[in-house]
Design a protein around this motif. Structure first.
Motif, PDB file in Angstrom:
ATOM      1  N   UNK A  23       0.640  -0.940   0.381  1.00 61.99           N
ATOM      2  CA  UNK A  23       0.132  -0.275   0.494  1.00 61.99           C
ATOM      3  C   UNK A  23       1.010   1.105  -0.416  1.00 61.99           C
ATOM      4  N   UNK A  24       0.257   2.238  -0.618  1.00 56.45           N
ATOM      5  CA  UNK A  24       1.173   3.856  -0.660  1.00 56.45           C
ATOM      6  C   UNK A  24       0.891   4.822   0.231  1.00 56.45           C
ATOM      7  N   UNK A  25       1.191   4.887   1.117  1.00 60.33           N
ATOM      8  CA  UNK A  25       0.777   6.131   2.219  1.00 60.33           C
ATOM      9  C   UNK A  25       0.477   7.417   1.349  1.00 60.33           C
ATOM     10  N   UNK A  26      -0.745   7.593   2.189  1.00 57.80           N
ATOM     11  CA  UNK A  26      -1.625   8.629   1.757  1.00 57.80           C
ATOM     12  C   UNK A  26      -0.462  10.429   2.093  1.00 57.80           C
ATOM     13  N   UNK A  27      -0.737  11.524   0.783  1.00 52.34           N
ATOM     14  CA  UNK A  27       0.540  12.119   1.287  1.00 52.34           C
ATOM     15  C   UNK A  27      -0.857  13.589   0.620  1.00 52.34           C
ATOM     16  N   UNK A  28      -1.345  13.834   1.939  1.00 49.49           N
ATOM     17  CA  UNK A  28      -2.082  14.772   2.075  1.00 49.49           C
ATOM     18  C   UNK A  28      -1.814  16.019   1.367  1.00 49.49           C
ATOM     19  N   UNK A  29      -0.720  16.398   1.037  1.00 46.50           N
ATOM     20  CA  UNK A  29       0.041  17.491   1.126  1.00 46.50           C
ATOM     21  C   UNK A  29      -0.136  17.738  -0.746  1.00 46.50           C
ATOM     22  N   UNK A  30      -0.616  16.797  -1.642  1.00 45.70           N
ATOM     23  CA  UNK A  30      -0.515  16.257  -2.910  1.00 45.70           C
ATOM     24  C   UNK A  30      -1.919  16.433  -3.699  1.00 45.70           C
ATOM     25  N   UNK A  31      -3.237  16.917  -2.776  1.00 43.63           N
ATOM     26  CA  UNK A  31      -4.697  16.547  -2.799  1.00 43.63           C
ATOM     27  C   UNK A  31      -4.448  17.934  -3.850  1.00 43.63           C
ATOM     28  N   UNK A  32      -4.098  19.150  -3.578  1.00 44.19           N
ATOM     29  CA  UNK A  32      -4.402  20.544  -4.538  1.00 44.19           C
ATOM     30  C   UNK A  32      -3.683  19.657  -6.380  1.00 44.19           C
ATOM     31  N   UNK A  48      -4.831   9.277  -3.605  1.00 45.36           N
ATOM     32  CA  UNK A  48      -5.233  10.369  -2.793  1.00 45.36           C
ATOM     33  C   UNK A  48      -6.865  11.131  -3.219  1.00 45.36           C
ATOM     34  N   UNK A  49      -6.815  10.813  -4.001  1.00 50.54           N
ATOM     35  CA  UNK A  49      -8.980  10.873  -4.474  1.00 50.54           C
ATOM     36  C   UNK A  49      -9.798  10.460  -3.540  1.00 50.54           C
TER      37      UNK A  49
END
Length: 472
Positions: A23-32, A48-49
């Motif tokens: 699993x790839x850990x989510x990265x909230x900074x890439x949301x935009x 992320x989506x």
């Protein structure tokens, strides 16, 4: 539509499989950046989506993104990520977990249990000595195929195939063998059939099917995952529907000839009641399987549903495996033709006999008349010497005739006729005689011997047989 065809793939012995990626850990900074479509890594973007939709309360969109991520990566562990805890009551998320995560129900356990028992039974049948190896080999192969498929089904229903990708198509070689194996088993036990080179032609459908599957067998885990998810060059499997139709035709055609063999052999003089019952029950259960498979295939191809019919077929398979296992344990001799084993022994025993074939047939006809018309077996003190005297021949010749033409010894033959008459009397008893009276009338002088002989030929005690007749 895809999920329905996955089930059809399974029943054609081409179940779907997958592999796991970390699993790839989510990265909230890439949301935009995800929203602007700037991510080159589609899988990371989908993950992320899904997190973004989950945080915004858009649960259905989050589930859709999760499924798209799984299709892209084959990583099912994402469904257990704590980031999606808020989705645990969402129906779509529940269905997604049920579809991809390992699960184990009582039904799955039952199929697995019966499958393992069946493989053990097949091994035991082949280990038996001094019996017809060909008949044993065919019935054990028949049981093994059903058992192996049940294990495959259990792996599929539990979703365990996703974590063992090379289970893909592991039972495929048996798809077109169910009918031929049962047919040749009946042909062997009813006619003592000796196989010929031309019989290999019956393997042509299996060989063709295996050739079609070679590219699938050669695939990597990733390629097999694509088949399950409807991706890749083999996603549609264009030969699937024709293969399903061919399997139905195979089951129907071979089923017809098997039933015909059974009916033709039903009245044979050397077939014991319990052997006849075994053959009848195998034919019935296999026919149930064939009928419901045909209905299932038609409904699924036309309307894309029919899972209930799948389980009816599986129950027929489990019933067949357990029944053959019971017979193999309680009465293994019933699984093979008495003619095959005993007549061969008789040939060796009497190979130096001076009894000619024509005289042997003549004595056989006289013996049948003595038994069926004169009811000679009703004499409780009947001995082989007396029968030989009535036939006008020697004791040795009379014994040879019985062994060669009936596959039984003298006492087995007499008891067979006695039990058959006793069964008829129990079915139709206008005088309301009790069991011991009937035993005396057919030639027995005590109830213990009668009960023992009755159960040997009927597989039931006289009391059990009478109760069964009263119920029916």
């Amino acid at each position: 539509m895809k999920s329905s065809f996955i089930v059809l793939l399974l029943f054609l012995s081409i179940p779907v499989v997958a592999f796991s990626n970390p699993t790839i850990d989510p990265d909230e900074n890439a949301t935009q950046e995800t929203q602007e479509g700037l991510y080159i890594d589609t899988a990371s973007a989908l993950e992320r989506e899904a997190i973004l939709y989950t945080k915004n309360g858009q649960e259905d969109k989050a589930v859709a993104s999760l499924e798209a991520y799984i299709v892209k990566t084959g990583d099912f562990s994402i469904l257990e990520n704590s980031a999606y805890e808020v989705l645990k009551r969402n129906n779509g998320f529940i269905e997604l977990k049920d579809k991809y995560l390992v699960k184990f129900s009582m039904g799955t356990f039952f199929y697995l249990y019966v499958g393992l028992i069946g493989i053990f039974i097949a091994l035991i049948l082949n280990a038996r000595k001094k019996q017809d190896k060909m008949a044993n080999g065919l019935i054990s192969l028949f049981v093994f195929m059903h058992s192996f498929f049940l294990i495959h089904v259990a792996l599929y229903l539990s979703n365990y195939v996703y974590y063992e990708p090379h289970t893909l198509s592991m039972s495929a070689p048996f798809s077109f063998l169910y009918g031929p194996v049962l047919y040749f088993y009946f042909k062997r036990i009813t006619k003592n059939y000796e196989f010929k080179k031309t019989d290999a032609l019956h393997l042509i459908p299996t060989v063709i099917f295996l050739i079609l599957l070679i590219p699938v067998f050669a695939m990597s885990a990733e390629g097999k995952l694509e088949i399950m998810l409807g991706e890749g060059s083999y996603s549609t499997l264009p030969y699937l529907v024709p293969a399903t139709i061919c399997k139905v035709i195979s089951l129907v055609v071979y089923g017809f000839f098997t039933i015909k063999l059974y009916l033709n052999n039903k009245q044979a003089a050397n077939v014991e009641i319990k052997q006849l019952r075994l053959r009848r029950n195998i034919v019935i259960v296999h026919s149930v399987y064939a009928v419901f498979y045909a209905l299932y295939a038609f409904i699924l191809i036309q309307y894309s549903f029919g899972s209930d019919l799948l389980h009816i077929q599986l129950l027929a398979m489990t019933g067949l495996v357990l029944y053959v296992g019971y017979v193999a344990y309680s009465n293994p001799q019933a699984l093979i033709g008495t003619t095959v084993v005993k007549v061969k022994k008789a040939v060796n025993k009497y190979q130096n006999s001076g009894l000619t074939p024509s005289f042997s047939n003549e004595l056989k006809e006289q013996l049948v008349k003595l038994l069926e018309e004169d009811k000679l077996y009703r004499q409780s003190t009947l001995k082989l010497e007396y029968v030989a005297e009535r036939l006008g021949t020697t004791r040795h010749n009379a014994s040879q005739v019985i062994n060669e033409h009936f596959g039984l010894n003298f006492f087995e033959l007499i008891n067979k006729y006695r039990v058959e008459e006793a069964m008829e009397r129990l079915k139709n008893n206008p005088e309301n005689l009790n069991i011991i009276d009937i035993a005396y009338e057919v030639g027995y002088n005590n109830k213990v011997t009668f009960n023992k002989s009755f159960k040997r030929f009927c597989d039931l005690t006289p009391t059990q047989f009478l109760k069964l007749e009263n119920v029916s």
